[in-house]
Design a protein around this motif. Structure first.
Motif, PDB file in Angstrom:
ATOM      1  N   ASN A 180      42.092  57.865  45.094  1.00 29.17           N
ATOM      2  CA  ASN A 180      42.337  57.244  43.792  1.00 29.17           C
ATOM      3  C   ASN A 180      41.931  58.173  42.645  1.00 29.17           C
ATOM      4  O   ASN A 180      41.148  57.808  41.764  1.00 29.17           O
ATOM      5  CB  ASN A 180      41.592  55.909  43.694  1.00 29.17           C
ATOM      6  N   ARG A 181      42.493  59.376  42.657  1.00 27.57           N
ATOM      7  CA  ARG A 181      42.185  60.347  41.612  1.00 27.57           C
ATOM      8  C   ARG A 181      42.681  59.855  40.255  1.00 27.57           C
ATOM      9  O   ARG A 181      43.787  59.334  40.130  1.00 27.57           O
ATOM     10  CB  ARG A 181      42.819  61.700  41.935  1.00 27.57           C
ATOM     11  N   LEU A 182      41.842  60.021  39.252  1.00 27.16           N
ATOM     12  CA  LEU A 182      42.177  59.585  37.899  1.00 27.16           C
ATOM     13  C   LEU A 182      43.074  60.623  37.238  1.00 27.16           C
ATOM     14  O   LEU A 182      42.629  61.717  36.887  1.00 27.16           O
ATOM     15  CB  LEU A 182      40.893  59.385  37.088  1.00 27.16           C
ATOM     16  N   LEU A 183      44.343  60.274  37.078  1.00 28.70           N
ATOM     17  CA  LEU A 183      45.310  61.186  36.466  1.00 28.70           C
ATOM     18  C   LEU A 183      45.325  61.061  34.949  1.00 28.70           C
ATOM     19  O   LEU A 183      45.494  62.055  34.240  1.00 28.70           O
ATOM     20  CB  LEU A 183      46.718  60.912  37.007  1.00 28.70           C
ATOM     21  N   ALA A 184      45.166  59.845  34.451  1.00 28.55           N
ATOM     22  CA  ALA A 184      45.207  59.620  33.004  1.00 28.55           C
ATOM     23  C   ALA A 184      44.633  58.248  32.697  1.00 28.55           C
ATOM     24  O   ALA A 184      44.696  57.330  33.522  1.00 28.55           O
ATOM     25  CB  ALA A 184      46.643  59.706  32.478  1.00 28.55           C
ATOM     26  N   VAL A 185      44.078  58.123  31.503  1.00 28.35           N
ATOM     27  CA  VAL A 185      43.594  56.829  31.016  1.00 28.35           C
ATOM     28  C   VAL A 185      43.802  56.784  29.507  1.00 28.35           C
ATOM     29  O   VAL A 185      43.599  57.780  28.814  1.00 28.35           O
ATOM     30  CB  VAL A 185      42.104  56.596  31.392  1.00 28.35           C
ATOM     31  N   ALA A 186      44.250  55.634  28.998  1.00 22.65           N
ATOM     32  CA  ALA A 186      44.514  55.496  27.567  1.00 22.65           C
ATOM     33  C   ALA A 186      44.193  54.076  27.134  1.00 22.65           C
ATOM     34  O   ALA A 186      44.242  53.135  27.937  1.00 22.65           O
ATOM     35  CB  ALA A 186      45.973  55.829  27.254  1.00 22.65           C
ATOM     36  N   THR A 187      43.868  53.917  25.854  1.00 22.06           N
ATOM     37  CA  THR A 187      43.531  52.604  25.312  1.00 22.06           C
ATOM     38  C   THR A 187      44.289  52.372  24.008  1.00 22.06           C
ATOM     39  O   THR A 187      44.769  53.312  23.370  1.00 22.06           O
ATOM     40  CB  THR A 187      42.018  52.474  25.048  1.00 22.06           C
ATOM     41  N   HIS A 188      44.362  51.109  23.634  1.00 25.01           N
ATOM     42  CA  HIS A 188      45.024  50.722  22.387  1.00 25.01           C
ATOM     43  C   HIS A 188      44.220  49.598  21.751  1.00 25.01           C
ATOM     44  O   HIS A 188      43.703  48.712  22.449  1.00 25.01           O
ATOM     45  CB  HIS A 188      46.452  50.227  22.657  1.00 25.01           C
ATOM     46  N   ALA A 189      44.095  49.641  20.429  1.00 27.90           N
ATOM     47  CA  ALA A 189      43.395  48.575  19.709  1.00 27.90           C
ATOM     48  C   ALA A 189      44.158  48.238  18.444  1.00 27.90           C
ATOM     49  O   ALA A 189      44.667  49.130  17.759  1.00 27.90           O
ATOM     50  CB  ALA A 189      41.966  48.994  19.368  1.00 27.90           C
ATOM     51  N   GLY A 298      41.474  40.128  21.209  1.00 29.53           N
ATOM     52  CA  GLY A 298      41.226  40.922  20.019  1.00 29.53           C
ATOM     53  C   GLY A 298      42.205  42.056  19.816  1.00 29.53           C
ATOM     54  O   GLY A 298      42.018  42.881  18.929  1.00 29.53           O
ATOM     55  N   GLY A 299      43.248  42.129  20.643  1.00 27.33           N
ATOM     56  CA  GLY A 299      44.247  43.173  20.468  1.00 27.33           C
ATOM     57  C   GLY A 299      43.942  44.462  21.192  1.00 27.33           C
ATOM     58  O   GLY A 299      44.470  45.521  20.833  1.00 27.33           O
ATOM     59  N   PHE A 300      43.097  44.393  22.224  1.00 30.66           N
ATOM     60  CA  PHE A 300      42.764  45.577  23.017  1.00 30.66           C
ATOM     61  C   PHE A 300      43.606  45.626  24.281  1.00 30.66           C
ATOM     62  O   PHE A 300      43.909  44.598  24.878  1.00 30.66           O
ATOM     63  CB  PHE A 300      41.286  45.559  23.430  1.00 30.66           C
ATOM     64  N   SER A 301      43.951  46.824  24.707  1.00 30.88           N
ATOM     65  CA  SER A 301      44.598  47.018  25.996  1.00 30.88           C
ATOM     66  C   SER A 301      44.241  48.410  26.506  1.00 30.88           C
ATOM     67  O   SER A 301      43.890  49.305  25.730  1.00 30.88           O
ATOM     68  CB  SER A 301      46.114  46.830  25.904  1.00 30.88           C
TER      69      SER A 301
END
Length: 308
Positions: A180-189, A298-301
């Motif tokens: 389960n190598r972490l290739l990418a992670v992103a967030t939005h608010a 609260g609009g987070f993802s």
């Protein structure tokens, strides 16, 4: 340089008590349409802590993780605790991360909590953990643990999208991990969602959430130089199953790629959904990425792309 990280082991704990939506609606004097709308959204059952605390839930998940991984407590360099509900953290001068470290003997672990992105906090915390590994070359293993227990039955309702259930997960994030190598992670608010789904039924927020999810998924894939066709499975949060199908249709991702079996069977377990799903994925094709997604009040993802 960004180190290679992997989610080496995942475990979860669900309370023994299984509640159903219709019984909950009757018990809390909800409208008949409320239960019907929840079932339409894919919700039929959820887990009830029945008096067990978030600390107890988290400890049970950690215990399962340690047994499954065989990791020694002194090899844990950090502990990040995530939650959604304010009641799921010990009040000062206590520290729930500190209590967990003391209980399990994590003497070498730097520990703190993170809840600012609500149900998206577990995936959002992966960005923080990645930064920790960059800043501290000696760090090899971080424990990410999340738990919530709703104290008020009537407050479980999230409009017609789902029910807030109780439970916990624990995962080891390791340097140089091959699983389960972490290739990418992103967030939005977005500040437009600040009143939250518990008090606001503005359809504009639903439309904004839909578009934000589309953009976030595309952005996460772009980070990893992957395409939508590369996705093997989508591991979702367990809210509003029909909306998930609409989202996949808009991205032209086949619905069969949605790991949907836990919507009706387990329900929404606040910060834990994506990791519960990850722990239960079987028969994966090595090298084809998994997309984990979560949305918080609260609009987070947040989204993360893993390579099994």
């Amino acid at each position: 340089m960004i180190p290679d990280l992997g989610i080496a082991h995942v475990a979860f704990h669900l309370p023994d008590r299984v509640d159903d939506v219709r019984s909950w609606a009757k018990r809390t004097r909800q409208k008949t349409a409320t239960a019907r709308n929840l079932e339409h959204a894919g919700m039929r059952h959820f887990r009830n802590a029945d008096g067990q605390t978030a600390t107890g839930l988290a400890a049970s998940a950690i215990q399962r993780l340690l047994l499954a991984s065989g990791a020694a407590p002194e090899t844990v360099d950090g502990l990040v605790y995530v939650h959604t509900l304010q009641g799921s953290i010990a009040p000062p001068p206590q520290s729930l991360p500190g209590l967990l470290c003391e209980r399990f003997g994590f003497a070498n672990a730097d520990a703190f909590s993170f809840a600012q992105q609500h149900c998206a906090s577990a995936l959002g915390a992966l960005r923080i953990i990645r930064a920790m590994f960059i800043a501290r070359p000696h760090m090899e293993r971080v424990l990410l643990v999340g738990a919530d227990a709703m104290p008020i039955e009537s407050e479980r309702l999230m409009q017609g999208e789902g029910i807030l259930g109780d439970g916990a997960f624990a995962a080891f994030i390791e340097r140089g991990g091959v699983a389960n190598r972490l290739l990418a992670v992103a967030t939005h608010a977005s500040g437009l969602g600040w009143p939250g789904v518990l008090a606001n039924n503005d359809p504009r927020l639903a439309a904004q959430s839909f578009l934000a999810a589309r953009n976030l998924i595309r952005h996460t894939l772009q980070q990893a130089h992957r395409s939508l066709d590369d996705i093997q499975l989508v591991l979702p949060h367990h809210l509003d199953l029909p909306a998930w199908y609409r989202l996949l249709d808009s991205l032209r991702i086949p619905r069969i790629r949605l790991f949907a079996q836990n919507f009706s069977r387990i329900g929404h377990v606040t910060v834990s959904d994506a990791f519960i799903n990850l722990a239960q994925c079987d028969g994966l094709v090595p090298g084809r990425p998994l997309l984990l997604f979560a949305r918080g009040v609260g609009g987070f993802s947040a989204a993360a792309l893993l390579c099994p």
